[in-house]
Write a protein that holds these residues in place. Sequence first.
Motif, PDB file in Angstrom:
ATOM      1  N   ALA A 122      -8.642  -4.493   2.989  1.00 53.84           N
ATOM      2  CA  ALA A 122      -7.596  -3.489   2.793  1.00 53.84           C
ATOM      3  C   ALA A 122      -6.264  -4.134   2.411  1.00 53.84           C
ATOM      4  CB  ALA A 122      -7.426  -2.661   4.062  1.00 53.84           C
ATOM      5  N   ALA A 123      -5.876  -5.189   3.131  1.00 53.87           N
ATOM      6  CA  ALA A 123      -4.587  -5.825   2.865  1.00 53.87           C
ATOM      7  C   ALA A 123      -4.541  -6.426   1.466  1.00 53.87           C
ATOM      8  CB  ALA A 123      -4.315  -6.902   3.918  1.00 53.87           C
ATOM      9  N   THR A 124      -5.606  -7.111   1.085  1.00 55.53           N
ATOM     10  CA  THR A 124      -5.615  -7.764  -0.221  1.00 55.53           C
ATOM     11  C   THR A 124      -5.715  -6.736  -1.347  1.00 55.53           C
ATOM     12  OG1 THR A 124      -6.804  -9.551   0.887  1.00 55.53           O
ATOM     13  CG2 THR A 124      -6.604  -9.700  -1.477  1.00 55.53           C
ATOM     14  N   THR A 125      -6.504  -5.700  -1.139  1.00 56.65           N
ATOM     15  CA  THR A 125      -6.600  -4.632  -2.137  1.00 56.65           C
ATOM     16  C   THR A 125      -5.258  -3.935  -2.320  1.00 56.65           C
ATOM     17  OG1 THR A 125      -8.933  -4.267  -1.607  1.00 56.65           O
ATOM     18  CG2 THR A 125      -7.794  -2.484  -2.738  1.00 56.65           C
ATOM     19  N   PHE A 126      -4.557  -3.723  -1.210  1.00 58.92           N
ATOM     20  CA  PHE A 126      -3.233  -3.092  -1.299  1.00 58.92           C
ATOM     21  C   PHE A 126      -2.265  -3.940  -2.122  1.00 58.92           C
ATOM     22  CE2 PHE A 126       1.100  -2.934   0.458  1.00 58.92           C
ATOM     23  CZ  PHE A 126       1.441  -1.619   0.144  1.00 58.92           C
ATOM     24  N   LEU A 127      -2.248  -5.252  -1.873  1.00 54.40           N
ATOM     25  CA  LEU A 127      -1.308  -6.128  -2.567  1.00 54.40           C
ATOM     26  C   LEU A 127      -1.620  -6.224  -4.059  1.00 54.40           C
ATOM     27  CD1 LEU A 127      -1.036  -8.957   0.109  1.00 54.40           C
ATOM     28  CD2 LEU A 127       0.754  -7.326  -0.524  1.00 54.40           C
ATOM     29  N   LEU A 128      -2.905  -6.418  -4.408  1.00 50.36           N
ATOM     30  CA  LEU A 128      -3.253  -6.516  -5.827  1.00 50.36           C
ATOM     31  C   LEU A 128      -3.074  -5.178  -6.533  1.00 50.36           C
ATOM     32  CD1 LEU A 128      -4.303  -8.123  -8.209  1.00 50.36           C
ATOM     33  CD2 LEU A 128      -6.625  -7.515  -7.517  1.00 50.36           C
ATOM     34  N   SER A 129      -3.424  -4.096  -5.861  1.00 50.08           N
ATOM     35  CA  SER A 129      -3.287  -2.774  -6.481  1.00 50.08           C
ATOM     36  C   SER A 129      -1.816  -2.430  -6.701  1.00 50.08           C
ATOM     37  CB  SER A 129      -3.967  -1.714  -5.612  1.00 50.08           C
ATOM     38  OG  SER A 129      -5.351  -1.965  -5.521  1.00 50.08           O
ATOM     39  N   GLY A 130      -0.972  -2.828  -5.752  1.00 47.96           N
ATOM     40  CA  GLY A 130       0.462  -2.633  -5.946  1.00 47.96           C
ATOM     41  C   GLY A 130       0.974  -3.413  -7.150  1.00 47.96           C
ATOM     42  N   ALA A 131       0.407  -4.611  -7.353  1.00 47.30           N
ATOM     43  CA  ALA A 131       0.779  -5.399  -8.537  1.00 47.30           C
ATOM     44  C   ALA A 131       0.296  -4.713  -9.815  1.00 47.30           C
ATOM     45  CB  ALA A 131       0.196  -6.804  -8.427  1.00 47.30           C
ATOM     46  N   ASN A 132      -0.935  -4.187  -9.785  1.00 52.86           N
ATOM     47  CA  ASN A 132      -1.442  -3.464 -10.957  1.00 52.86           C
ATOM     48  C   ASN A 132      -0.643  -2.199 -11.236  1.00 52.86           C
ATOM     49  OD1 ASN A 132      -3.571  -5.194 -11.690  1.00 52.86           O
ATOM     50  ND2 ASN A 132      -4.948  -4.298 -10.174  1.00 52.86           N
ATOM     51  N   TYR A 155      -7.247 -14.303   3.608  1.00 53.78           N
ATOM     52  CA  TYR A 155      -7.519 -13.101   4.416  1.00 53.78           C
ATOM     53  C   TYR A 155      -8.615 -12.254   3.779  1.00 53.78           C
ATOM     54  CZ  TYR A 155      -6.330  -9.368   7.740  1.00 53.78           C
ATOM     55  OH  TYR A 155      -6.364  -8.424   8.743  1.00 53.78           O
ATOM     56  N   GLY A 156      -8.361 -11.796   2.557  1.00 50.22           N
ATOM     57  CA  GLY A 156      -9.411 -11.051   1.865  1.00 50.22           C
ATOM     58  C   GLY A 156     -10.565 -11.939   1.462  1.00 50.22           C
ATOM     59  N   GLY A 157     -10.299 -13.243   1.261  1.00 47.00           N
ATOM     60  CA  GLY A 157     -11.337 -14.169   0.847  1.00 47.00           C
ATOM     61  C   GLY A 157     -12.080 -14.801   1.999  1.00 47.00           C
ATOM     62  N   PHE A 158     -11.479 -15.825   2.596  1.00 52.04           N
ATOM     63  CA  PHE A 158     -12.182 -16.623   3.606  1.00 52.04           C
ATOM     64  C   PHE A 158     -12.495 -15.816   4.867  1.00 52.04           C
ATOM     65  CE2 PHE A 158     -12.142 -19.874   7.058  1.00 52.04           C
ATOM     66  CZ  PHE A 158     -13.303 -20.534   6.672  1.00 52.04           C
ATOM     67  N   ALA A 159     -11.514 -15.065   5.395  1.00 50.71           N
ATOM     68  CA  ALA A 159     -11.743 -14.308   6.628  1.00 50.71           C
ATOM     69  C   ALA A 159     -12.802 -13.225   6.416  1.00 50.71           C
ATOM     70  CB  ALA A 159     -10.441 -13.684   7.126  1.00 50.71           C
ATOM     71  N   PHE A 194      -7.821   0.645   5.499  1.00 54.29           N
ATOM     72  CA  PHE A 194      -6.971   0.381   6.673  1.00 54.29           C
ATOM     73  C   PHE A 194      -7.331   1.340   7.807  1.00 54.29           C
ATOM     74  CE2 PHE A 194      -3.501  -1.815   4.104  1.00 54.29           C
ATOM     75  CZ  PHE A 194      -3.557  -2.994   4.827  1.00 54.29           C
ATOM     76  N   TYR A 195      -7.492   2.614   7.471  1.00 53.69           N
ATOM     77  CA  TYR A 195      -7.848   3.606   8.496  1.00 53.69           C
ATOM     78  C   TYR A 195      -9.201   3.278   9.116  1.00 53.69           C
ATOM     79  CZ  TYR A 195      -9.312   7.942  10.693  1.00 53.69           C
ATOM     80  OH  TYR A 195      -9.774   8.867  11.601  1.00 53.69           O
ATOM     81  N   THR A 196     -10.180   2.938   8.280  1.00 55.02           N
ATOM     82  CA  THR A 196     -11.524   2.644   8.781  1.00 55.02           C
ATOM     83  C   THR A 196     -11.507   1.409   9.675  1.00 55.02           C
ATOM     84  OG1 THR A 196     -12.356   3.533   6.685  1.00 55.02           O
ATOM     85  CG2 THR A 196     -13.930   2.366   8.077  1.00 55.02           C
ATOM     86  N   ALA A 197     -10.729   0.400   9.285  1.00 56.49           N
ATOM     87  CA  ALA A 197     -10.599  -0.806  10.114  1.00 56.49           C
ATOM     88  C   ALA A 197      -9.932  -0.477  11.444  1.00 56.49           C
ATOM     89  CB  ALA A 197      -9.790  -1.860   9.366  1.00 56.49           C
ATOM     90  N   ALA A 198      -8.875   0.341  11.388  1.00 51.29           N
ATOM     91  CA  ALA A 198      -8.182   0.733  12.618  1.00 51.29           C
ATOM     92  C   ALA A 198      -9.105   1.516  13.541  1.00 51.29           C
ATOM     93  CB  ALA A 198      -6.945   1.571  12.271  1.00 51.29           C
ATOM     94  N   ALA A 199      -9.942   2.374  12.964  1.00 51.38           N
ATOM     95  CA  ALA A 199     -10.893   3.146  13.775  1.00 51.38           C
ATOM     96  C   ALA A 199     -11.869   2.213  14.477  1.00 51.38           C
ATOM     97  CB  ALA A 199     -11.642   4.138  12.893  1.00 51.38           C
ATOM     98  N   LEU A 248     -12.335  -6.804  11.186  1.00 54.45           N
ATOM     99  CA  LEU A 248     -11.733  -7.966  10.516  1.00 54.45           C
ATOM    100  C   LEU A 248     -12.010  -7.922   9.022  1.00 54.45           C
ATOM    101  CD1 LEU A 248     -10.452 -10.778  10.332  1.00 54.45           C
ATOM    102  CD2 LEU A 248     -12.690 -11.743  10.946  1.00 54.45           C
ATOM    103  N   GLY A 249     -13.272  -7.711   8.651  1.00 58.84           N
ATOM    104  CA  GLY A 249     -13.603  -7.678   7.235  1.00 58.84           C
ATOM    105  C   GLY A 249     -12.877  -6.573   6.488  1.00 58.84           C
ATOM    106  N   LEU A 250     -12.827  -5.389   7.078  1.00 56.44           N
ATOM    107  CA  LEU A 250     -12.146  -4.264   6.435  1.00 56.44           C
ATOM    108  C   LEU A 250     -10.643  -4.480   6.351  1.00 56.44           C
ATOM    109  CD1 LEU A 250     -14.119  -1.259   7.937  1.00 56.44           C
ATOM    110  CD2 LEU A 250     -13.785  -1.691   5.495  1.00 56.44           C
ATOM    111  N   SER A 251     -10.060  -5.092   7.383  1.00 59.62           N
ATOM    112  CA  SER A 251      -8.613  -5.359   7.358  1.00 59.62           C
ATOM    113  C   SER A 251      -8.267  -6.346   6.254  1.00 59.62           C
ATOM    114  CB  SER A 251      -8.158  -5.906   8.713  1.00 59.62           C
ATOM    115  OG  SER A 251      -8.312  -4.940   9.732  1.00 59.62           O
TER     116      SER A 251
END
Length: 227
Positions: A22-32, A48-52, A165-170, A16-19
């Motif tokens: 990963a999702a929030t890092t992907f979205l912000l990095s895509g913006a950057n 998700y990246g914050g509270f969860a 994402f891969y590490t979370a999926a594993a 959960l923490g890694l997901s």
Amino acid sequence: MVKAVKKWKAADPAPLGLSGFAATTFLLSGANAGWIPLTSFAGAAAFYGGFAQLLAGMWEFANGNVFGATAFSTYGGFWMSLFVMLNLYAGTPAFNQQLGYFLTSFLIFNSYAWLGSFFLNRATWLVFTTLELAFILLVAGNFKEDHSVIKAGGYMGIICAAIAFYTAAAGLINATARRVILPVGDPIFSPSPEEPEEVVKQEEPASNSYGMNNNIGVHPIGFHIVQ
């Protein structure tokens, strides 16, 4: 009567923490990197990246995992702090400088977390290695107000998100299958072996006049007593 005593154990909160990370890092990095609107990451940063992710960190404390507890709680706080900062101060004078100092503080944290990750699996080490590089680029880019460097930091962040994402999926798939489907690799340095857990002997609970156990249910220290 023989009583079976089973220690209660929480589910692994790391996927959960890694997901969330990963999702929030992907979205912000895509913006950057310039190809995802910045507003796309706001909700994920708060919840998700914050509270969860913060909740995952709290459960890692319960599991006795000091690295996971510290890392997930820190980055849960990071995303919620960044969400507030962007909503209150984005577009104000010297915002890039303020953001540079903000990112520097988390670069310092990530640097010693990165050193700790050498004693974890290889996938987690790669997450922290690519995150370290992304932080360095973003700190430099914001202080210099150089959008090409910020963009490079965005692409490094996307690589970091993909590995996370891969590490979370594993973690999720391997735990569900109860065998290794997605390997995460051995640590670069092997940690010292853990101390054996102390065995606590449980006294036989008293019975009431009907011959039933007075303490059936969840024991206050985390044991479940079954008839």
